[in-house]
Design a protein around this motif. Structure first.
Motif, mmCIF file in Angstrom:
data_model
loop_
_atom_site.group_PDB
_atom_site.id
_atom_site.type_symbol
_atom_site.label_atom_id
_atom_site.label_comp_id
_atom_site.label_asym_id
_atom_site.label_seq_id
_atom_site.Cartn_x
_atom_site.Cartn_y
_atom_site.Cartn_z
ATOM 1 N N ASN A 49 -25.987 -15.802 -5.699
ATOM 2 C CA ASN A 49 -25.864 -16.377 -4.354
ATOM 3 C C ASN A 49 -26.578 -17.705 -4.141
ATOM 4 O OD1 ASN A 49 -28.260 -15.149 -4.538
ATOM 5 N ND2 ASN A 49 -27.949 -13.689 -2.861
ATOM 6 N N CYS A 50 -26.981 -18.366 -5.218
ATOM 7 C CA CYS A 50 -27.474 -19.748 -5.061
ATOM 8 C C CYS A 50 -27.513 -20.438 -6.407
ATOM 9 C CB CYS A 50 -28.866 -19.793 -4.428
ATOM 10 S SG CYS A 50 -30.201 -19.348 -5.556
ATOM 11 N N TYR A 51 -27.670 -21.745 -6.363
ATOM 12 C CA TYR A 51 -27.984 -22.496 -7.584
ATOM 13 C C TYR A 51 -29.213 -23.340 -7.315
ATOM 14 C CZ TYR A 51 -24.768 -25.768 -5.158
ATOM 15 O OH TYR A 51 -24.127 -26.537 -4.234
ATOM 16 N N ILE A 52 -29.950 -23.614 -8.399
ATOM 17 C CA ILE A 52 -31.204 -24.370 -8.302
ATOM 18 C C ILE A 52 -31.105 -25.498 -9.316
ATOM 19 C CG2 ILE A 52 -33.715 -24.212 -8.490
ATOM 20 C CD1 ILE A 52 -33.389 -21.126 -8.068
ATOM 21 N N VAL A 53 -31.077 -26.722 -8.812
ATOM 22 C CA VAL A 53 -30.796 -27.864 -9.685
ATOM 23 C C VAL A 53 -31.996 -28.809 -9.726
ATOM 24 C CG1 VAL A 53 -29.186 -29.767 -10.151
ATOM 25 C CG2 VAL A 53 -28.372 -27.723 -8.984
ATOM 26 N N PRO A 54 -32.597 -28.972 -10.919
ATOM 27 C CA PRO A 54 -33.702 -29.921 -11.038
ATOM 28 C C PRO A 54 -33.156 -31.341 -10.982
ATOM 29 C CG PRO A 54 -33.259 -28.820 -13.144
ATOM 30 C CD PRO A 54 -32.202 -28.384 -12.202
ATOM 31 N N TRP A 55 -33.568 -32.114 -10.003
ATOM 32 C CA TRP A 55 -33.063 -33.475 -9.826
ATOM 33 C C TRP A 55 -34.109 -34.477 -10.282
ATOM 34 C CZ3 TRP A 55 -29.943 -35.952 -5.314
ATOM 35 C CH2 TRP A 55 -28.594 -35.694 -5.507
ATOM 36 N N SER A 56 -33.817 -35.737 -10.075
ATOM 37 C CA SER A 56 -34.785 -36.775 -10.429
ATOM 38 C C SER A 56 -35.807 -36.917 -9.285
ATOM 39 C CB SER A 56 -34.035 -38.093 -10.642
ATOM 40 O OG SER A 56 -33.133 -38.297 -9.581
ATOM 41 N N GLY A 57 -36.895 -37.637 -9.539
ATOM 42 C CA GLY A 57 -37.843 -37.984 -8.479
ATOM 43 C C GLY A 57 -38.596 -36.796 -7.901
ATOM 44 N N GLY A 58 -38.922 -35.792 -8.720
ATOM 45 C CA GLY A 58 -39.726 -34.668 -8.232
ATOM 46 C C GLY A 58 -39.025 -33.810 -7.203
ATOM 47 N N ARG A 59 -37.686 -33.792 -7.245
ATOM 48 C CA ARG A 59 -36.942 -32.990 -6.264
ATOM 49 C C ARG A 59 -36.173 -31.879 -6.973
ATOM 50 N NH1 ARG A 59 -33.096 -37.401 -4.098
ATOM 51 N NH2 ARG A 59 -33.235 -37.962 -6.283
ATOM 52 N N THR A 60 -36.029 -30.761 -6.298
ATOM 53 C CA THR A 60 -35.180 -29.680 -6.800
ATOM 54 C C THR A 60 -34.281 -29.260 -5.648
ATOM 55 O OG1 THR A 60 -36.691 -28.942 -8.524
ATOM 56 C CG2 THR A 60 -35.271 -27.273 -7.567
ATOM 57 N N LEU A 61 -32.994 -29.121 -5.947
ATOM 58 C CA LEU A 61 -32.036 -28.772 -4.884
ATOM 59 C C LEU A 61 -31.671 -27.291 -4.958
ATOM 60 C CD1 LEU A 61 -29.485 -31.741 -4.940
ATOM 61 C CD2 LEU A 61 -31.763 -31.596 -3.930
ATOM 62 N N VAL A 62 -31.565 -26.692 -3.803
ATOM 63 C CA VAL A 62 -31.086 -25.310 -3.707
ATOM 64 C C VAL A 62 -29.804 -25.326 -2.869
ATOM 65 C CG1 VAL A 62 -31.576 -22.980 -2.906
ATOM 66 C CG2 VAL A 62 -33.443 -24.394 -3.790
ATOM 67 N N PRO A 74 -18.806 -25.991 -15.399
ATOM 68 C CA PRO A 74 -17.523 -25.375 -15.038
ATOM 69 C C PRO A 74 -17.519 -23.853 -15.074
ATOM 70 C CG PRO A 74 -17.336 -26.642 -17.090
ATOM 71 C CD PRO A 74 -18.697 -26.906 -16.534
ATOM 72 N N HIS A 75 -18.362 -23.242 -15.914
ATOM 73 C CA HIS A 75 -18.302 -21.778 -16.054
ATOM 74 C C HIS A 75 -18.864 -21.094 -14.823
ATOM 75 C CE1 HIS A 75 -17.513 -23.270 -19.933
ATOM 76 N NE2 HIS A 75 -18.663 -23.922 -19.866
ATOM 77 N N ALA A 76 -19.946 -21.652 -14.296
ATOM 78 C CA ALA A 76 -20.541 -21.044 -13.103
ATOM 79 C C ALA A 76 -19.541 -21.086 -11.950
ATOM 80 C CB ALA A 76 -21.809 -21.787 -12.725
ATOM 81 N N GLU A 77 -18.698 -22.106 -11.917
ATOM 82 C CA GLU A 77 -17.713 -22.209 -10.837
ATOM 83 C C GLU A 77 -16.680 -21.093 -10.911
ATOM 84 O OE1 GLU A 77 -17.555 -23.965 -8.081
ATOM 85 O OE2 GLU A 77 -19.543 -24.735 -8.573
ATOM 86 N N MET A 78 -16.570 -20.451 -12.080
ATOM 87 C CA MET A 78 -15.600 -19.358 -12.201
ATOM 88 C C MET A 78 -16.009 -18.155 -11.369
ATOM 89 S SD MET A 78 -14.701 -19.698 -16.152
ATOM 90 C CE MET A 78 -14.102 -18.046 -16.214
ATOM 91 N N ALA A 79 -17.254 -18.113 -10.939
ATOM 92 C CA ALA A 79 -17.666 -17.038 -10.039
ATOM 93 C C ALA A 79 -17.005 -17.216 -8.671
ATOM 94 C CB ALA A 79 -19.181 -17.034 -9.906
ATOM 95 N N HIS A 80 -16.500 -18.425 -8.397
ATOM 96 C CA HIS A 80 -15.889 -18.713 -7.095
ATOM 97 C C HIS A 80 -14.374 -18.759 -7.160
ATOM 98 C CE1 HIS A 80 -19.807 -19.517 -5.403
ATOM 99 N NE2 HIS A 80 -20.082 -20.050 -6.584
ATOM 100 N N SER A 81 -13.818 -19.084 -8.304
ATOM 101 C CA SER A 81 -12.366 -19.073 -8.459
ATOM 102 C C SER A 81 -12.060 -18.854 -9.927
ATOM 103 C CB SER A 81 -11.757 -20.409 -8.012
ATOM 104 O OG SER A 81 -10.409 -20.442 -8.422
ATOM 105 N N PRO A 116 -5.628 -22.549 -14.203
ATOM 106 C CA PRO A 116 -5.392 -24.010 -14.251
ATOM 107 C C PRO A 116 -6.634 -24.794 -13.816
ATOM 108 C CG PRO A 116 -3.632 -22.916 -13.036
ATOM 109 C CD PRO A 116 -4.679 -21.883 -13.284
ATOM 110 N N LEU A 117 -7.393 -24.229 -12.872
ATOM 111 C CA LEU A 117 -8.611 -24.915 -12.412
ATOM 112 C C LEU A 117 -9.654 -24.906 -13.525
ATOM 113 C CD1 LEU A 117 -10.270 -26.298 -10.229
ATOM 114 C CD2 LEU A 117 -11.000 -24.047 -9.432
ATOM 115 N N HIS A 118 -9.799 -23.768 -14.188
ATOM 116 C CA HIS A 118 -10.775 -23.675 -15.280
ATOM 117 C C HIS A 118 -10.446 -24.702 -16.366
ATOM 118 C CE1 HIS A 118 -12.878 -21.168 -18.568
ATOM 119 N NE2 HIS A 118 -13.746 -21.898 -17.927
ATOM 120 N N ARG A 119 -9.154 -24.778 -16.737
ATOM 121 C CA ARG A 119 -8.754 -25.744 -17.780
ATOM 122 C C ARG A 119 -9.028 -27.171 -17.331
ATOM 123 N NH1 ARG A 119 -4.441 -22.080 -18.696
ATOM 124 N NH2 ARG A 119 -3.039 -23.257 -17.351
ATOM 125 N N LEU A 120 -8.715 -27.446 -16.060
ATOM 126 C CA LEU A 120 -8.925 -28.806 -15.535
ATOM 127 C C LEU A 120 -10.420 -29.164 -15.553
ATOM 128 C CD1 LEU A 120 -7.061 -31.043 -14.237
ATOM 129 C CD2 LEU A 120 -7.842 -30.213 -12.017
#
Ligand code: GLY
Length: 370
Positions: free
Chosen positions: A252-265, A52-59, A63-67
């Motif tokens: 300007n991006c996020y890098i998410v280590p996923w399952s199955g040898g995949r990483t999402l950008v 949720p904290h990283a999303e604060m860079a976008h809004s 009320p959204l942060h609390r939610l």
């Protein structure tokens, strides 16, 4: 399909499925309708971050942060219950998230996010250039500072959706896919039935959870809501997730280590209507952004690319609650946060349907606020 339901949910993304599952658990007879197949739009395209904290860079809307914080708290229980019910793996990874910054502006933005997290009582750790590299040794040399959020996590949103569909089906929820709602039958200020090519679907309560497509459905009820699709393009790389734990956010991006040898950008933010094209510019932007944070990613192979449409509102807040049509409830406009907000949305909408007092102030999310 001419039958009466307690509740009809229109839109089989993660929000619709989570609501249907919860209401079925409370004893309601629920039917879910979708114009296509389930969870194949934003719910499929997402990266599954629960950060949720990283999303604060976008809004920075409070009320959204609390939610988001409230929903993040619900996640372990939400996952636990689904695991108990279905035994299906969901890819819930609790490795925290790392926000990184370079330069004055980015460092200031990060400091602000850190202060907000502290004020909300959320564990967060400010890191020097050296400390940030101890957490993630592959970072580019010009990363100057970082904040680590140990409580952040991510899920495999596709597995989560499958599990929700199974759980809801086990509880007796009926699904009608490839079934567009073409109109509604109204009577005495209420919806009597949704009209589909397969017939009328009647219910006591109708809930619209159709993401970016909700506006089109509501138009046929004479309701105008401020909702627009915002395209997010995503690139998948063949990189062992261990290489990049925890998930990383830069400006300007996020890098998410996923399952199955995949990483999402991910992901672009583009106001281009209902267009899910993956563009050369979009992919270039993402790969430039990712390799500027983790240069070694430049050597990895690109395995897949896709785009999804986020349902955005003019104030970036979701639309949650009743409308002037007395048996119509909206749960849409989750913008960048549909996966994160699924548990709290299911809880709040279930409270509305069952007539319980709301556990969270819904007024900032009213449908008539625009
Ligand atoms: N929540 C991340 C995104 O929408 O791109």
């Amino acid at each position: 399909m001419n039958k009466t339901n307690d509740v009809v949910v229109i839109g089989a993304g993660i929000i619709g499925c989570a609501i249907a599952n919860r209401l079925a658990g409370a004893g309601f007879h629920v039917t879910v309708i979708d114009q296509a197949q389930p969870c194949l739009e934003a719910s499929w395209a997402a990266a599954g971050m629960l950060a949720p904290h990283a999303e604060m860079a976008h809004s920075i809307a409070a009320p959204l942060h609390r939610l988001m914080l409230e929903s993040n708290k619900l996640y372990p229980g939400f996952i636990h219950d689904l695991l108990q019910e279905t035994g299906m793996e969901i890819g819930f990874q609790q490795h925290g998230s790392l926000m990184v910054a370079r330069g004055y502006q980015e460092s200031r933005l990060l400091a602000g996010i850190f202060e907000r997290a502290l004020a909300a009582g959320i564990p967060a750790e400010v890191l020097t250039a050296e400390e940030v590299r101890q957490r993630q040794s592959h970072l580019a040399a010009n990363i100057e500072t970082g904040v680590f959020f140990p409580g952040d996590s991510h899920v495999d949103n596709r597995m989560l959706c499958k599990s929700l569909l199974t759980a809801a089906g086990n509880r007796g929820v009926e699904f009608n896919f490839d079934t567009p709602v073409v109109n509604f039958k109204k009577k005495s200020g209420r919806i009597a039935a949704a009209l589909t090519p397969s017939g009328l679907v009647q219910a006591d309560t109708f809930i619209i959870t159709a993401g970016a497509w909700s506006g089109n459905i509501l138009k046929s009820l004479g309701l105008e809501i401020s909702l627009r699709p915002i395209r997010g393009q995503m690139v998948e790389l063949a990189v062992e997730p261990q290489f990049l734990l925890p998930l990383i956010h830069s400006s300007n991006c996020y890098i998410v280590p996923w399952s199955g040898g995949r990483t999402l950008v991910g992901a672009t933010m583009e106001n281009v209507g209902f267009d899910k094209t993956v563009t050369a510019d979009g992919v270039k932007h993402l790969l430039d952004a990712a390799t500027s944070v983790v240069p070694a990613l430049g050597k990895s192979s690109v395995t897949r690319m896709w785009a999804g449409l986020r349902p955005d509102t003019s104030d970036n807040l979701p639309i949650l609650g009743r409308t002037h049509i007395s048996n119509l409830i909206l749960a849409t406009g989750h913008f960048r946060n549909g996966i994160l907000l699924a548990p709290i949305t299911a809880q709040l909408i279930s409270e509305l349907v069952t007539g319980q007092e709301s556990s969270f102030a819904l007024s900032p999310f009213r449908a008539d606020r625009f």
